[in-house]
Each structure stands twice: as C-alpha cells, then as structure tokens.
Motif scaffolding. Structure first.
Motif, PDB file in Angstrom:
ATOM      1  N   UNK A 146       0.733  -1.233   0.016  1.00 41.58           N
ATOM      2  CA  UNK A 146      -0.021  -0.022   0.062  1.00 41.58           C
ATOM      3  C   UNK A 146       0.885   1.144   0.094  1.00 41.58           C
ATOM      4  N   UNK A 147       1.970   1.391   0.749  1.00 43.31           N
ATOM      5  CA  UNK A 147       2.910   2.454   1.002  1.00 43.31           C
ATOM      6  C   UNK A 147       3.466   2.756  -0.326  1.00 43.31           C
ATOM      7  N   UNK A 148       3.719   1.540  -1.370  1.00 40.21           N
ATOM      8  CA  UNK A 148       4.281   1.660  -2.579  1.00 40.21           C
ATOM      9  C   UNK A 148       3.148   2.159  -3.676  1.00 40.21           C
ATOM     10  N   UNK A 149       1.805   1.735  -3.404  1.00 35.63           N
ATOM     11  CA  UNK A 149       0.735   2.229  -4.258  1.00 35.63           C
ATOM     12  C   UNK A 149       0.361   3.756  -4.144  1.00 35.63           C
ATOM     13  N   UNK A 150       0.672   4.288  -3.131  1.00 29.85           N
ATOM     14  CA  UNK A 150       0.340   5.834  -2.863  1.00 29.85           C
ATOM     15  C   UNK A 150       1.539   6.622  -2.923  1.00 29.85           C
ATOM     16  N   UNK A 151       2.668   5.902  -3.202  1.00 28.95           N
ATOM     17  CA  UNK A 151       3.963   6.703  -3.446  1.00 28.95           C
ATOM     18  C   UNK A 151       4.646   7.208  -2.203  1.00 28.95           C
ATOM     19  N   UNK A 152       4.365   6.423  -0.913  1.00 28.71           N
ATOM     20  CA  UNK A 152       5.060   7.054   0.178  1.00 28.71           C
ATOM     21  C   UNK A 152       6.537   6.538   0.060  1.00 28.71           C
ATOM     22  N   UNK A 153       6.651   5.226  -0.393  1.00 28.18           N
ATOM     23  CA  UNK A 153       7.976   4.561  -0.770  1.00 28.18           C
ATOM     24  C   UNK A 153       8.250   3.953  -1.995  1.00 28.18           C
ATOM     25  N   UNK A 154       9.236   3.880  -2.326  1.00 30.82           N
ATOM     26  CA  UNK A 154       9.495   3.180  -3.793  1.00 30.82           C
ATOM     27  C   UNK A 154      10.113   1.675  -3.566  1.00 30.82           C
ATOM     28  N   UNK A 155      10.088   0.850  -4.642  1.00 31.60           N
ATOM     29  CA  UNK A 155      10.781  -0.347  -4.486  1.00 31.60           C
ATOM     30  C   UNK A 155      12.215  -0.362  -4.343  1.00 31.60           C
ATOM     31  N   UNK A 156      12.765   0.760  -4.968  1.00 28.70           N
ATOM     32  CA  UNK A 156      14.457   1.104  -4.915  1.00 28.70           C
ATOM     33  C   UNK A 156      14.568   1.319  -3.462  1.00 28.70           C
ATOM     34  N   UNK A 157      13.817   2.041  -2.854  1.00 31.15           N
ATOM     35  CA  UNK A 157      14.132   2.511  -1.499  1.00 31.15           C
ATOM     36  C   UNK A 157      13.988   1.365  -0.472  1.00 31.15           C
ATOM     37  N   UNK A 158      13.140   0.381  -0.625  1.00 27.35           N
ATOM     38  CA  UNK A 158      12.823  -0.823   0.134  1.00 27.35           C
ATOM     39  C   UNK A 158      14.016  -1.503  -0.196  1.00 27.35           C
ATOM     40  N   UNK A 159      14.554  -1.591  -1.455  1.00 30.35           N
ATOM     41  CA  UNK A 159      15.586  -2.615  -1.652  1.00 30.35           C
ATOM     42  C   UNK A 159      16.758  -2.119  -0.546  1.00 30.35           C
ATOM     43  N   UNK A 160      17.083  -0.772  -0.817  1.00 31.99           N
ATOM     44  CA  UNK A 160      18.180  -0.364  -0.039  1.00 31.99           C
ATOM     45  C   UNK A 160      18.098  -0.391   1.617  1.00 31.99           C
ATOM     46  N   UNK A 161      16.915  -0.435   1.855  1.00 28.67           N
ATOM     47  CA  UNK A 161      16.498  -0.594   3.314  1.00 28.67           C
ATOM     48  C   UNK A 161      16.535  -2.004   3.540  1.00 28.67           C
ATOM     49  N   UNK A 162      16.959  -2.901   3.046  1.00 26.95           N
ATOM     50  CA  UNK A 162      16.662  -4.388   3.245  1.00 26.95           C
ATOM     51  C   UNK A 162      17.384  -4.820   4.695  1.00 26.95           C
ATOM     52  N   UNK A 163      18.475  -4.338   4.858  1.00 26.72           N
ATOM     53  CA  UNK A 163      19.122  -4.822   6.065  1.00 26.72           C
ATOM     54  C   UNK A 163      18.557  -4.389   7.131  1.00 26.72           C
ATOM     55  N   UNK A 164      18.413  -3.196   7.248  1.00 27.74           N
ATOM     56  CA  UNK A 164      17.720  -2.524   8.527  1.00 27.74           C
ATOM     57  C   UNK A 164      16.462  -3.170   8.548  1.00 27.74           C
TER      58      UNK A 164
END
Length: 257
Positions: free
Chosen positions: A186-204
């Motif tokens: 849902x956060x990706x659909x509404x543009x709050x986060x992007x798949x690229x940001x989630x990928x970079x945040x993976x370890x955290x």
C-alpha cells in the motif's frame, strides 16, 4: 510519478465533518457485525475449545503434562467464554471490518487506486488466516520448548484462561504480523516509498522485523520468533517485487495514454 486528479476524485473529497460522520457510520456497522459474530462465537465455543486443545493433547505422551484444564475460580470459565466469544466475533467479522476500513479510506485515494478494494480484503483476510494457522501448528513445539525449561520435576496442568489466551494472542500476533506485506504494498501504491528505497533498506528492515517479532510474540520462545520473522522477511521481498510490477504497469499505462 504524479497521478492525474480526475473530476471524480475532486467530487469525492469530503469535509472534516463529513469524514467524522462517515467514521461513525463505519464504526456502528462494524460494532453490529462484531456483535453478530460474538453471538455465533458463543454458540461455537465448545467446538472451538476442542480444536484449540489439539496442541495440548499432542503433548499428552509426556507424563508431566496434563491435557485437562485446572480451574480454581468459579467465574473463570464463564468470563473466559464471554472473552472467547468476543475474539471469535472479531475473527468472523474480519472480512466485513476490512471492507469498512477500505470504504473509509477510499475517498482519499485516486480513482485508479480504488479498484484494489477486493484484492485488499481478500489478501488481508487470507494472510491473517495463514498467520493464525502457523501460530496454531507451531504451538506444540513452542510449548515443548517452554516446558523443557522446567525439567522433569514440574507437572504442567494449565488453567483454561492461561492456555487459551496464550494461543489466542499467538494467533492474533501472527495474523497481524502477516498483514505486513499489505502495508508495504500500500505504501508503494500511494507513492510514500519506492521499491528501490525498500531494497536499499533491506538490512535494516530484517533487523526491525526480528525485533518486532520478538516484541509481539506472547510466548517469547525462539521457535515462535523464527516462525513469525522468517515469513515476514519473505513477504518483504515479495512486496518489493509486487511494487516493481505495479510501477512497471503504471508506466506502460502512462506511455500508452
């Protein structure tokens, strides 16, 4: 990406008072649905009780484990049945509650985002049920681990209140934890986060998932912790994949428009 605001979107904007009236209506409908579900839960108490005692019966081969309940309070079982009926009412009414939630937030979404209503309700209900099922089927292993802490000098005979509330809270915790991918998508659909940001945040994200699983797991045993955290890590990756597919489809739709 900036969504195009249509006239339908503008017409659907509501004032604060209209939002409050809408919220009241949704809450009343939800309360009625839960009450009806609780009545059904009261009638289904004994079949559900027999089902929930399954994990305890699996440990009956251990001579130190009693597969019957011990009650030292005359009111315990009566109050427990009321509480269990309320929880069953919530579970039975969940699809309707999720639909009411979607209908409340839908006016704040764009027209192209509202078509995900059925998918939201179906996936959220399915994931909650899957999480509750995993909690139920991993409970014997969790109980075995917890009982191993006391050794052979302890006789385990639980009260109905303690045992049933543990398994109910476990199922609720797992069910809520399994809603994690719905939130991420849902956060990706509404543009709050992007798949690229989630990928970079993976370890955290993995660290946060394990810490969150440790906090929300009532039994605090490592078996339940990993049974909840590992699927959530998988769901995180699946959510990123779904986000990329949705963004790619939206990009193609904009090019063809």
């Amino acid at each position: 990406m900036v969504d195009t605001v249509t006239s339908a979107d503008l017409d659907s904007r509501m004032s604060l008072m209209e939002h409050l009236v809408e919220l009241r209506t949704r809450l009343i409908r939800s309360a009625i649905a839960v009450a009806i579900g609780a009545i059904a839960g009261w009638l289904l108490y004994f079949p559900v009780l027999d089902l929930l005692m399954g994990p305890l019966r699996q440990l009956s081969d251990n001579p130190n484990v009693e597969d019957t309940f011990l009650s030292q309070d005359p009111l315990e079982i009566f109050l427990l049945r009321i509480k269990m009926s309320a929880y069953l009412g919530l579970m039975l009414a969940m699809p309707f509650l999720l639909w009411q939630l979607w209908q409340f937030i839908a006016p704040g979404l764009y027209q192209n985002e509202r078509r995900y209503a059925a998918a939201f309700v179906a996936s959220a209900t399915t994931l909650f049920g899957l999480g509750a099922a995993i909690a139920f089927y991993t409970l014997p292993q969790a109980l075995t681990f917890l009982q191993s802490m006391g050794g052979d000098d302890v006789v385990y005979q639980y009260s109905a209140q303690k045992y049933l509330m543990l398994i109910v809270y476990m199922m609720i915790a797992f069910g809520i934890g399994f809603e994690f991918p719905i939130v991420v998508v849902f956060l990706q659909l509404v543009g709050i986060v992007t798949p690229q940001q989630l990928s970079q945040f993976r370890r955290f994200a993995i660290v946060i998932i394990f810490v969150s699983a440790a906090v929300i797991t009532p039994s605090a045993d490592p078996i339940s912790l990993f049974a909840l955290a590992l699927p959530m890590c998988i769901f995180y990756e699946v959510s990123i994949l779904i986000g990329r597919l949705v963004k790619r489809r939206q990009a193609k739709a904009e090019l063809s428009a």
